[in-house]
Design a protein around this motif. Structure first.
Motif, PDB file in Angstrom:
ATOM      1  N   PRO A 149      27.654-118.996  77.112  1.00 28.56           N
ATOM      2  CA  PRO A 149      28.088-119.282  78.485  1.00 28.56           C
ATOM      3  C   PRO A 149      28.451-120.758  78.607  1.00 28.56           C
ATOM      4  O   PRO A 149      28.041-121.589  77.779  1.00 28.56           O
ATOM      5  CB  PRO A 149      26.867-118.927  79.329  1.00 28.56           C
TER       6      PRO A 149
ATOM      7  N   GLY B 185      30.773-112.037  77.334  1.00 27.17           N
ATOM      8  CA  GLY B 185      31.147-112.654  78.596  1.00 27.17           C
ATOM      9  C   GLY B 185      30.354-112.190  79.801  1.00 27.17           C
ATOM     10  O   GLY B 185      30.643-112.626  80.919  1.00 27.17           O
ATOM     11  N   TYR B 186      29.326-111.341  79.602  1.00 31.61           N
ATOM     12  CA  TYR B 186      28.525-110.840  80.716  1.00 31.61           C
ATOM     13  C   TYR B 186      27.031-111.011  80.435  1.00 31.61           C
ATOM     14  O   TYR B 186      26.575-110.841  79.296  1.00 31.61           O
ATOM     15  CB  TYR B 186      28.831-109.362  80.988  1.00 31.61           C
ATOM     16  N   HIS B 187      26.299-111.336  81.503  1.00 26.52           N
ATOM     17  CA  HIS B 187      24.850-111.467  81.412  1.00 26.52           C
ATOM     18  C   HIS B 187      24.174-110.135  81.733  1.00 26.52           C
ATOM     19  O   HIS B 187      24.615-109.379  82.603  1.00 26.52           O
ATOM     20  CB  HIS B 187      24.330-112.512  82.405  1.00 26.52           C
TER      21      HIS B 187
ATOM     22  N   ARG C 101      31.567-103.656  79.900  1.00 27.49           N
ATOM     23  CA  ARG C 101      30.883-104.818  79.315  1.00 27.49           C
ATOM     24  C   ARG C 101      29.584-105.154  80.041  1.00 27.49           C
ATOM     25  O   ARG C 101      28.581-105.502  79.405  1.00 27.49           O
ATOM     26  CB  ARG C 101      31.823-106.022  79.315  1.00 27.49           C
TER      27      ARG C 101
ATOM     28  N   ASP D 161      35.542-104.374  82.416  1.00 28.10           N
ATOM     29  CA  ASP D 161      34.469-105.203  82.972  1.00 28.10           C
ATOM     30  C   ASP D 161      33.210-104.378  83.205  1.00 28.10           C
ATOM     31  O   ASP D 161      32.100-104.822  82.889  1.00 28.10           O
ATOM     32  CB  ASP D 161      34.922-105.842  84.289  1.00 28.10           C
TER      33      ASP D 161
ATOM     34  N   THR E  97      29.648-112.219  84.998  1.00 27.40           N
ATOM     35  CA  THR E  97      30.122-113.298  84.141  1.00 27.40           C
ATOM     36  C   THR E  97      29.355-114.585  84.423  1.00 27.40           C
ATOM     37  O   THR E  97      29.357-115.497  83.601  1.00 27.40           O
ATOM     38  CB  THR E  97      31.623-113.542  84.352  1.00 27.40           C
TER      39      THR E  97
ATOM     40  N   TYR F  36      23.529-112.799  77.022  1.00 29.14           N
ATOM     41  CA  TYR F  36      24.949-112.995  77.329  1.00 29.14           C
ATOM     42  C   TYR F  36      25.746-112.351  76.206  1.00 29.14           C
ATOM     43  O   TYR F  36      25.690-112.781  75.048  1.00 29.14           O
ATOM     44  CB  TYR F  36      25.247-114.487  77.427  1.00 29.14           C
TER      45      TYR F  36
ATOM     46  N   TYR G 125      31.507-120.059  90.442  1.00 28.48           N
ATOM     47  CA  TYR G 125      31.878-118.666  90.620  1.00 28.48           C
ATOM     48  C   TYR G 125      32.949-118.576  91.702  1.00 28.48           C
ATOM     49  O   TYR G 125      33.106-119.451  92.534  1.00 28.48           O
ATOM     50  CB  TYR G 125      30.668-117.804  90.981  1.00 28.48           C
TER      51      TYR G 125
END
Length: 349
Positions: free
Chosen positions: A83, A203-205, A114, A111, A274, A200, A99
Motif C-alpha cells: 500500500p 490492491g485491496y485490504h 479482489r 473489484d 483499496t 493487502y 480516498y
C-alpha cells in the motif's frame, strides 16, 4: 482494525511494578494507591470494587521506552505489492485523507472479486493465527508466523508501517483493548488474546479479528468473549441495503446494555477496500451518524467489549497499546461486510 479512532490519553508513568498473577481486584487497589492523578480513579468511586475474575494484568515494561523506533520491522520481499503508506515510509502521512468517492465496490466486477479474495485470505490468516495460541507461546512468535504466512501468499501485512506501526498484526491480551504490539511475553494459562489481522492483496485490504482463549480461562473471561461475538452478530443482523449505518450501534447497545459488560466507544469500524480506513465510520454505541447502506458498501464491524461499566482507555508509552483504565479485561471481534443488492455477505466468516 481501526487505528485512527484512538482516544489519545496517557496515564501518568507512576506504576512501580508490572503486575502478574494477581486478581483484577488487587490491581485496582494497587492503582488507587499509586496513581492518584488519573481521572479514571475518582475518589468518590474508590470504594466501588468489582471482581472481574483472576487473570494477569498487562502493563508497560519498565523502564518505559517511548515510541516504537527501537522495534525492528520484519522484512517484506521486494516483489510484494505494498500500500502507498508502506512505500512512502512516512508515519506522518495522514492516510485517512487518501480516498475519493463513497468507497462502494462495483458489484460483479473484478473489484468485487479482489475484495472477496483479500477478505478470504484475511480469514485464513486469522484462523492460522488462532491455531498458534497456547500457553508458553509469545505474541512475537505469533506475529512472525503470521508475517511469513501472509507473504507466502503474495500479500502484504497491512499494519506494518501504517502510521509507523512496527509489527504485522495486533495482539491484545487481557486488559489491552486494541492495538497491542506483539512482544516476548509468553501467553499464560487463563489469558484471552485478540489477534487482529489485515492483509493487502492485489490492491485491496482484508481485515478481521477474533479473541481466543488461552488454556483454562475463568467463567467471567469466557462470558466476555461470548458476549463480544454475540454483539458482533447483532451488528451484522442490522445490516442490509437501505438500512441506516447508525442502526448497527443501536443493535449492539440493545444486546449489551443489560449485561455486566460495556462497549468501548474509543474504536470504530470503517469502510475498507483499496484504502485501509475510510468512511463509512461504523460506531458500536448509539450515535447519529448519517447515511444508509447501499449495494457495494464494504466495511468492518468490530465491537470491543469491556468488563464492567467503565470502558475508558489509556495509551501505553509505545503510543499504540490501548488498555482499560481500571485493568478490566476486554475482547474484540471483527468481520468485513459487503452490502449486496438483496442483503449482506460476511466476507471473513
Amino acid at each position: 482494525m481501526c487505528m485512527n479512532m484512538i482516544v489519545n490519553k496517557l496515564l501518568p508513568p507512576l506504576l512501580s511494578h508490572r503486575l502478574r498473577n494477581v486478581s483484577a481486584v488487587v490491581c485496582r487497589s494497587y492503582l488507587r494507591r499509586h496513581v492518584t492523578t488519573s481521572p479514571a480513579f475518582d475518589s468518590d468511586k474508590s470504594l466501588e470494587v468489582e471482581d472481574f475474575g483472576a487473570y494477569n494484568v498487562i502493563l508497560p515494561e519498565e523502564p518505559f521506552v517511548w515510541g516504537v523506533s527501537h522495534i525492528t520491522r520484519r522484512p517484506v520481499p521486494s516483489h510484494i505489492i505494498r500500500p502507498k503508506y508502506a512505500v512512502q515510509h512516512d508515519p506522518s502521512v495522514d492516510h485517512e485523507q487518501q480516498y475519493e468517492g463513497d468507497g462502494r465496490i462495483n458489484l460483479g466486477s473484478i473489484d468485487e472479486k479482489r475484495v472477496r479474495a483479500a477478505a478470504t485470505l484475511a480469514k485464513n490468516v486469522r484462523q492460522y493465527a488462532g491455531s498458534l495460541v497456547k500457553p508458553g507461546v509469545t505474541t512475537n512468535s505469533i506475529d512472525a508466523a503470521v508475517h511469513n504466512f501472509i507473504i507466502a501468499h503474495e500479500a502484504y501485512p497491512s499494519p506494518l508501517l501504517y502510521k509507523g506501526f512496527p509489527r504485522s498484526c495486533c495482539t491484545s491480551v487481557n486488559n489491552v483493548v486494541s492495538h497491542g504490539i506483539p512482544d516476548d511475553r509468553p501467553l499464560e494459562d487463563g489469558d484471552i488474546i485478540n489477534i487482529d489481522v489485515t492483509i493487502y492483496l492485489d490492491g485491496y485490504h482484508g481485515d478481521t479479528s477474533s479473541t481466543f482463549l488461552v488454556g483454562d480461562v475463568d467463567e467471567p473471561g469466557r462470558d466476555l468473549v461470548q458476549m463480544t461475538n454475540t454483539a458482533l452478530e447483532a451488528g451484522i443482523n442490522a445490516c442490509g441495503p437501505g438500512r441506516p449505518f447508525n442502526g448497527i450501534g443501536r443493535a449492539i447497545h440493545e444486546i449489551v446494555r443489560n449485561t455486566s459488560h460495556s462497549v468501548c466507544p474509543a474504536f470504530a469500524g470503517h469502510g475498507i477496500g483499496t484504502v485501509f480506513h475510510r468512511p463509512p465510520w461504523i460506531y458500536h454505541t448509539p450515535n447519529d451518524e448519517p447515511g444508509v447502506m447501499l449495494p457495494g458498501h464494504c466495511f468492518t464491524i468490530e465491537p470491543s467489549l469491556v468488563q464492567g461499566s467503565n470502558p475508558s482507555v489509556w495509551i501505553f508509552p509505545d503510543g499504540w497499546t490501548a488498555s482499560t483504565e481500571n485493568c478490566a479485561r476486554s475482547a474484540q471481534a471483527e468481520h468485513m461486510i459487503l452490502i449486496t443488492e438483496t442483503g449482506v455477505d460476511v466476507l471473513t466468516q
